[in-house]
Design an enzyme around this catalytic site. Sequence first.
Site, PDB file in Angstrom:
ATOM      1  N   MET A   1       0.826  -1.206   0.000  1.00 19.06           N
ATOM      2  CA  MET A   1       0.000   0.000   0.000  1.00 19.06           C
ATOM      3  C   MET A   1       0.866   1.265   0.000  1.00 19.06           C
ATOM      4  O   MET A   1       2.073   1.218   0.218  1.00 19.06           O
ATOM      5  CB  MET A   1      -0.926   0.003   1.208  1.00 19.06           C
ATOM      6  CG  MET A   1      -1.931  -1.147   1.216  1.00 19.06           C
ATOM      7  SD  MET A   1      -3.002  -1.146   2.668  1.00 19.06           S
ATOM      8  CE  MET A   1      -3.991   0.332   2.375  1.00 19.06           C
ATOM      9  N   HIS A   2       0.213   2.395  -0.249  1.00 17.93           N
ATOM     10  CA  HIS A   2       0.721   3.749  -0.016  1.00 17.93           C
ATOM     11  C   HIS A   2       1.770   4.246  -1.007  1.00 17.93           C
ATOM     12  O   HIS A   2       2.066   5.437  -1.036  1.00 17.93           O
ATOM     13  CB  HIS A   2       1.318   3.891   1.398  1.00 17.93           C
ATOM     14  CG  HIS A   2       0.504   3.314   2.494  1.00 17.93           C
ATOM     15  ND1 HIS A   2      -0.820   3.632   2.687  1.00 17.93           N
ATOM     16  CD2 HIS A   2       0.818   2.411   3.465  1.00 17.93           C
ATOM     17  CE1 HIS A   2      -1.281   2.968   3.741  1.00 17.93           C
ATOM     18  NE2 HIS A   2      -0.315   2.215   4.218  1.00 17.93           N
TER      19      HIS A   2
ATOM     20  N   ASP B   1      -2.693  -4.979   0.208  1.00 10.13           N
ATOM     21  CA  ASP B   1      -2.190  -6.292   0.622  1.00 10.13           C
ATOM     22  C   ASP B   1      -2.847  -6.814   1.894  1.00 10.13           C
ATOM     23  O   ASP B   1      -3.167  -8.002   1.997  1.00 10.13           O
ATOM     24  CB  ASP B   1      -0.661  -6.286   0.760  1.00 10.13           C
ATOM     25  CG  ASP B   1      -0.136  -5.168   1.644  1.00 10.13           C
ATOM     26  OD1 ASP B   1      -0.925  -4.384   2.208  1.00 10.13           O
ATOM     27  OD2 ASP B   1       1.101  -5.071   1.770  1.00 10.13           O
TER      28      ASP B   1
END
Length: 486
Positions: A77-78, A233
């Site tokens: 992520m991110h 995830d």
Amino acid sequence: MFLGIDLGTSGLKAIVLDRAHRVLASASAPLTVQQPQPLWREQAPADWWRSCETALDAVLAQVDRRRIEAIGLSGQMHGATLLDARGEVLRPAILWNDGRAWRECAELEAAVPVAREITGNLMMPGFTAPKLAWLRRHEPAVFDRVAHVLLPKDWLRLRLTGEFATDRSDAAGMLWLDVARRGWSDELLAATGLARAQMPRLHEGPEVTGRLREDIARRFGLQRIPVVAGGGDNAAGAVGVGVVRAGQAMLSLGTSGVCFAATDRFLANPAQAVHSFCHALPATWHLMSVMLSAAACLDFSARLVGAEVPQLLAEAQARGLNDDTPLFLPYLNGERTPHNNPAAQGVFFGLTAGTDRADLFNATLEGVGHGLAQGLGALEAAGADFSGGLTLIGGGSRSAYWAQMLADLSGKTLLRRAGGEVGPALGAARLARMGREGIGADAACPEPALVAAHAPDAARHALLHERAARFDALYRRVAPCFPAAA
């Protein structure tokens, strides 16, 4: 059959799942992280695609690829993946464990005082929005060319389908999403100099976002099958082990360590750095605590003593965890929950002339466990319910010794389930099936068979509770010594 692709930090995994919930094939390809400056963590998207090609070639060679009906995507992520108007990558992606944008976090919260109410989260350097604020200040020529901001797995989607799209579980971690309403926040986008036109289309996890491009389908010997939105995830990992409704929870022991609790409404506890995100399923949310280094700490300690993790696990189990075992602060890449301190560092404390590598490894296992237990406490303060136990997933879930230690530390029953090590790729494949067949989570996402239940031992819990107090005191004493400590 359904293909699940998970773009992790240290590698990309692909699996093939059939309708009987069996994983028929799996393959992976490694990835490395670049650290050009302190606190920086980057990867080149081109490396993601090379690993994707390697893993897909390997996994599809194990099955009749003509039977693959849909693809689901999951990933770290991110990460800020930045493209120009032609879709070309502008710079290496800035990853989830990058800590450079600390200053920008404070500035964004000052600019949007209701940011925590909108997102349910603190502004943290690992999230995507402060990365773009950092870019605007430090690399303005690049920022001015940004036409699209994508998350890592969604850049793979673009390569596969030509579509700019994402799912709401991953989008929630960008800190531009109104998480309760599951839509973009114009106020937060404007604070970073961006607009909705630069954001991908929003979808729920099982929704179809496009089909394989003709050249990509031909490259892999597939039909022009649908690709569903998928999930971040952690959300995809939860789908993979059947954590799909309120009251269910999991503990993920991957590179990072995640405590995840599904909820049927928007809940939040930003004061303790709890993440509040959409789940990868419609009308479902989740609470999450994150420690930035979990199983990664095991690799670190193994490298320090020049041994392999399996051997050290055996030695640690033979030695046992005792009151004179050293303490270990597992903050090798800073920390999120509950400290929100990107400058935090790892520490071994309490070494003596008799300390050996088994003691160091036990300290590592325990230190990660203390961090995870603090995360569980923060989730409970937000309203999470763990009475049904927690399902373990991730590579670290294979160790029964560590699982029992974590149960004793946390005072929670931990459940190891079949296939727990497959992780997010399994959830991505399940979401692909939901999108292809139009079925719900109850049919597509059963809990895998129980392998073992690790109930906490009361005596061990009492001993470790005392050590937990020492662990917490150690952090508070040494935190002022970290460089630029928050």
